[in-house]
Structures are given as structure tokens and as C-alpha cells.
Design an enzyme around this catalytic site. Structure first.
Site, mmCIF file in Angstrom:
data_model
loop_
_atom_site.group_PDB
_atom_site.id
_atom_site.type_symbol
_atom_site.label_atom_id
_atom_site.label_comp_id
_atom_site.label_asym_id
_atom_site.label_seq_id
_atom_site.Cartn_x
_atom_site.Cartn_y
_atom_site.Cartn_z
ATOM 1 N N ASP A 173 -3.525 -29.944 -9.403
ATOM 2 C CA ASP A 173 -2.873 -28.722 -8.962
ATOM 3 C C ASP A 173 -2.263 -28.883 -7.665
ATOM 4 O OD1 ASP A 173 -2.645 -26.306 -7.562
ATOM 5 O OD2 ASP A 173 -4.633 -25.417 -8.848
ATOM 6 N N HIS A 174 -0.851 -28.973 -7.815
ATOM 7 C CA HIS A 174 -0.015 -29.077 -6.698
ATOM 8 C C HIS A 174 -0.366 -28.593 -5.245
ATOM 9 C CE1 HIS A 174 2.821 -25.986 -7.675
ATOM 10 N NE2 HIS A 174 3.075 -26.236 -6.511
ATOM 11 N N HIS A 236 -3.770 -22.108 -9.081
ATOM 12 C CA HIS A 236 -3.655 -22.150 -7.584
ATOM 13 C C HIS A 236 -4.446 -21.327 -6.961
ATOM 14 C CE1 HIS A 236 -0.271 -24.793 -8.991
ATOM 15 N NE2 HIS A 236 0.375 -23.860 -9.236
HETATM 16 C C1 BG6 Z 1 3.824 -23.793 -10.397
HETATM 17 C C2 BG6 Z 1 4.238 -22.688 -11.352
HETATM 18 O O1 BG6 Z 1 2.721 -24.319 -10.763
HETATM 19 O O2 BG6 Z 1 4.142 -23.343 -9.016
HETATM 20 C C3 BG6 Z 1 5.581 -22.166 -11.060
HETATM 21 O O3 BG6 Z 1 4.292 -23.146 -12.602
HETATM 22 C C4 BG6 Z 1 5.564 -21.662 -9.495
HETATM 23 O O4 BG6 Z 1 5.945 -20.953 -11.830
HETATM 24 C C5 BG6 Z 1 5.310 -23.025 -8.668
HETATM 25 O O5 BG6 Z 1 6.922 -21.254 -9.222
HETATM 26 C C6 BG6 Z 1 5.023 -22.527 -7.030
HETATM 27 O O6 BG6 Z 1 5.018 -23.713 -6.496
HETATM 28 P P1 BG6 Z 1 5.307 -23.894 -4.963
HETATM 29 O O7 BG6 Z 1 4.689 -24.859 -4.327
HETATM 30 O O8 BG6 Z 1 6.886 -23.703 -4.942
HETATM 31 O O9 BG6 Z 1 4.718 -22.332 -4.276
#
Ligand code: BG6
Length: 488
Positions: A173-174, A236
Site C-alpha cells: 500500500d504505497h 490508503h
Molecule cells: C493509487 C490509486 O493507489 O493511488 C490512484 O489507484 C491514485 O487512483 C493514487 O491516484 C494516489 O496516490 P498518490 O501517492 O499520488 O497520492
């Protein structure tokens, strides 16, 4: 030898995030000296063509890595390509010989990154297992979406577990790799003054908002089947909730932390259909303007059917049924094509019990702690202080911890951080199977109620803060989202 195999090596995520992260780790000397990178995908490509694509990804998306031409050449020398059809065992024979010494060297390790759709996970892992590639130190990273609901997530987990031990599975989960998310652990558990206040006695509500300015970009087809609830909230947002709300873990080991996070997810109050209609808002963007530039409606995006009912915005009034948080609303919000790009956690403290200062002497909005994840990382504690000058006039001032200014250390992007953790075998910032299950259990009733409610989808103008109903969700409880707050 450390081997990194990227399934989905020619895909969008590989190009935008994973290859640039790997390259940045390489440029900063964070990869082992005997490292090899193998891209794997269905297309039949030569090593040379794949290297050209890698070069393109790096030149487009890894500018911050600041690599030299020599470093790029050295990275490409470690890079090769293996054509893989997930259901063709012979392709895995070829991959195995390319990986080479694995299994023969005691310190050999490999990381298989599955940046592919979940329908491919199991066939790939099955073949890896049949070919003896997931023994010993081998680890597998799986990307979201992990399932569409609790049932399918459970099936995927069970299937993964029939080939792998839980501690070989790295569910990414980044958001967990973002600097500020990890900093939350430090803030909460390395400072003494916050903990006594971190509960229902002192906290009025918590707001967690992830607003994006982008639309669905090139992912209309995927997004339309997914929607914001599955794309952002299930993973997230709930991960952020669990870190904000968890009890102090017994130590900083991965399982001690994940044990506490999962308790929060299990304690989330599950909604009845009636509560879903009162406590959730979903919306879809219409044409509008973002940063002054006109943008089309969601239904006109490529890959999206003109009659789509998918939500691009979600707001929820969640509650955690436990002693620490009983009765404290957790307002969660995310949306695409919003007014600005911002990910923020706001802890609103309770108001003072009684004011000795009269009206007209300034605003008395209560204290709040604002933790900003992006666009810039900061922690601000808003307090009341007297404005300089005659008489007493109060103003809202922030004790401001600006991390870009406070530290000159290199910022590590979340994918790079998580890749390195996976390569080093650190599971702390990855999601355990029970966390994933508990998150889906909470999402399921919301999804089902929405499926049975054809009226509930609101629209909002692209470039706004979402449907008016999202403001009402808070206004009816006498509060407001951060950007709407009017001092009185
Ligand atoms: C991803 C989603 O996990 O996270 C995307 O699939 C979203 O739809 C993205 O744009 C947002 O990540 P960050 O790091 O740019 O806030």
C-alpha cells in the site's frame, strides 16, 4: 545474487513508479552489488527493446534520481527481459535459467513483484512455486486491488498462502511508504505529551482527506469497475485510520505494529443500510475547471461508459467502537478532480470549557494538529496566542514543523522505500492478510447498500471540494472540513 523480477514490467505502474524507484535506489547506492533486474511480461521483447523502454521510463519519471549517463548504462547492464505468459510453464523454465544460481547459493534471494491484475497473481505464484523459485529467501510483492470484496480477498489470500508463507507476502500500500505516515509512528510513540491527549476525552473529531486534482487519466476502464471506495478508501484511507488510532504496540517489530492496526480495523463500526445513507456520501465529477483549465466530465473520460454510476468521490463519517475512540467521528474523504492536491490528517481537539475572553477578542476555534502528507510534508499545531499590540486579541498561530526545511536528508519516494524494505525483508510497512480482511469487512456493507441505492450518487463540479452533501455530513454535527472552516 539478489534478483528482482518485475511481472507487468511493460505496464504503466512499472513505467511510472517501480522502475524509477529501483533506479533511484541504484543511483543512491542502495542496491546490492550483485543485483539483477528482470522485466517480465507477455510481449515478446528483446533485452535491447526492454532496456530502451526502461531508459524512457527513467528519463521521463526518474528525474529526481539525478543519475549520470554512466550510472544509467551500469543500471541497464543489470537489466534483462523474460517473456512470460502466466499459464505457460515453459516460460518459467526460461525465467528460471535466466535467474540462474538461485537455490544453489546460500545467500541468493529473489523478489518477485506482481504489478499485474489479481486474476494473474495465482497462476504466476503457482508456476513460481512449481519451478522451485519461491523457496528460502524468496519474497513476493502483490499490488492492489487485492479483491473486490471480503470474499474475493479471502480467496486470493488463501490461494497465495497455499504456495507461500505469510512472511513471504508483501501486500503493498504505497501510502505506508510515505515519509509522513512513518513519521506518525514517531510522533505518536516517541513523544510523551501527545499520548495523554490522544483519546475521546480531548479529541473532538479526526479528519483524513486525500484530495487529488487528476482525473482518471488513462485508467478509465479499470477505474470504472473499481470506484473510489475500493481504489482509495479500502486501502490508503483505512491504513491511515489504523495508524492514527492504534494503541501503542509492544515494540516496533512488524507484527507488533500490525497486531495493533488490525484491532482498529476490527473495531470500526459496521454500518447498517440506514447508517450508510446517513453517514456516507458518494459523488461523480462533472465538467469543470481545475487550476483554471477546463476539464471534461467523468462520463466523457476514455474507457468510461457515458451512463457510468461509478463514484469518484467518497466522504464517510466513521466511528471506532472502543474505549479510546468511542463517540469520536473519523471523517474520511477522497476524490478526484478536486480543488487542490492535498493529503492531510487533522486532529481537532475539544474546545476550551469556558472562555474568559469576550466576543470580538478574536477567534476561538479549538486547537488542532494538522499532519500534511502532500504536497509538502509538515506537522502544524495550531494554538491561540495574543496578537502583538494593545489589548488582548487572539489569533490562530501554528507551531510549524516543516520537514523540507528541518532536514536536508534525501527524501525517499514511497515506492523506493517499500521496494528496499521488501528487498531487506522488512514487513512493517506492508499489509497483513488479517488487516486486509478486516478492511474489506468494513467496506462490504457500504458497497452493498450503494449497489441497492440508485439515487445516492451526487454530482460535483470538477475543481470543487465535492458534492454539497459532503459539507452537510459535517455541518449537521456543527463542524466543517478544514478548508471550509469559518472562524466565529
Ligand atoms: C493509487 C490509486 O493507489 O493511488 C490512484 O489507484 C491514485 O487512483 C493514487 O491516484 C494516489 O496516490 P498518490 O501517492 O499520488 O497520492
Amino acid at each position: 545474487m539478489t534478483t528482482f523480477v518485475l511481472f507487468g514490467g511493460t505496464g504503466d505502474l512499472a513505467k511510472r513508479k517501480i522502475i524509477p524507484a529501483l533506479y533511484s535506489a541504484f543511483v543512491n547506492g542502495r542496491l546490492a552489488t550483485d543485483f539483477q533486474f528482470i522485466g517480465a511480461a507477455r510481449e515478446a521483447l528483446s533485452d535491447e527493446v526492454f532496456r530502451a523502454r526502461v531508459t524512457n521510463a527513467i528519463e521521463t519519471y526518474a528525474k529526481l534520481a539525478n543519475g549520470t549517463p554512466e550510472q544509467l548504462a551500469a543500471f541497464l547492464a543489470l537489466t534483462s527481459y523474460s517473456k512470460i505468459d502466466a499459464r505457460a510453464p515453459a516460460d518459467f523454465d526460461a525465467l528460471k535459467s535466466r535467474i540462474g544460481t538461485i537455490g544453489n547459493e546460500s545467500n541468493a534471494s529473489s523478489l518477485f513483484y506482481l504489478a499485474v491484475g489479481p486474476d494473474i497473481f495465482i497462476p504466476v505464484v503457482e508456476q513460481l512455486s512449481k519451478h522451485g523459485l519461491v523457496e528460502g529467501n524468496a519474497r513476493v510483492v502483490v499490488e492492489k486491488p487485492l479483491g473486490r470484496d471480503a470474499k474475493s480477498a479471502k480467496e486470493i489470500n488463501q490461494a497465495l498462502r497455499s504456495y507461500l508463507r505469510e512472511n513471504q507476502i508483501y501486500r503493498i500500500d504505497h501510502y505506508l511508504g510515505k515519509e509522513m505516515v512513518q513519521n506518525l509512528l514517531a510522533l505518536r510513540f516517541a513523544n510523551s505529551f501527545l499520548e495523554p491527549l490522544w483519546n475521546r476525552k480531548w479529541i473532538q473529531d479526526v479528519q483524513i482527506s486525500i484530495a487529488e486534482q487528476v482525473g482518471v487519466e488513462t485508467r478509465g476502464d479499470f477505474y470504472d469497475k473499481t470506484g473510489a471506495l475500493r481504489d482509495m478508501v479500502q486501502n490508503h484511507l483505512l491504513q491511515l485510520v489504523s495508524i492514527v488510532a492504534m494503541e501503542p504496540p509492544v515494540n516496533a517489530n512488524p507484527d507488533a505494529i500490525r497486531d495493533e492496526k488490525v484491532k482498529v480495523l476490527r473495531a470500526l463500526h459496521k454500518f447498517t443500510p440506514d447508517e450508510v445513507s446517513k453517514k456516507t456520501v458518494r459523488g461523480q465529477y462533472r465538467a469543470g475547471a481545475v487550476d483554471g483549465k477546463p476539464v471534461i466530465s467523468y462520463q466523457n473520460e476514455a474507457g468510461v461508459p457515458p451512463s457510468s454510476r461509478a463514484e469518484t468521490f467518497v466522504a464517510i463519517r466513521a466511528e471506532i467502537d472502543n474505549w479510546r475512540w468511542g463517540g469520536v467521528p473519523f471523517y474520511l474523504r477522497t476524490g478526484k478532480r478536486m480543488a487542490s492536491r492535498c493529503a492531510e490528517i487533522t486532529i481537532n481537539f475539544k474546545p476550551i470549557p469556558y472562555s474568559i475572553f469576550g466576543k470580538g477578542q478574536g477567534p476561538l476555534r479549538s486547537n488542532r494538529l494538522v499532519i500534511t502528507l502532500q504536497p509538502e510534508e509538515s506537522v502544524q499545531l495550531f494554538m491561540k496566542a495574543k496578537e502583538p499590540g494593545e489589548g488582548i486579541r487572539l489569533s490562530d498561530v501554528a507551531l510549524n514543523l516543516d520537514f523540507a526545511e528541518a532536514s536536508s536528508s534525501r527524501r525517499v519516494e514511497s515506492y523506493e522505500r517499500l521496494l528496499l524494505d521488501a528487498l531487506h525483508g522488512d514487513l512493517t510497512l506492508f499489509v497483513r492478510d488479517d488487516e486486509l480482511g478486516a478492511a474489506w469487512e468494513w467496506i462490504d456493507p457500504i458497497m452493498h447498500a450503494w449497489e441497492n441505492d440508485s439515487e445516492g450518487l451526487k454530482s460535483y463540479i470538477a475543481g470543487s471540494w465535492g458534492p454539497a452533501a459532503a459539507s452537510y455530513l459535517l455541518a449537521q454535527h456543527g463542524t466543517a472540513w478544514g478548508e471550509e472552516y469559518v472562524e466565529s
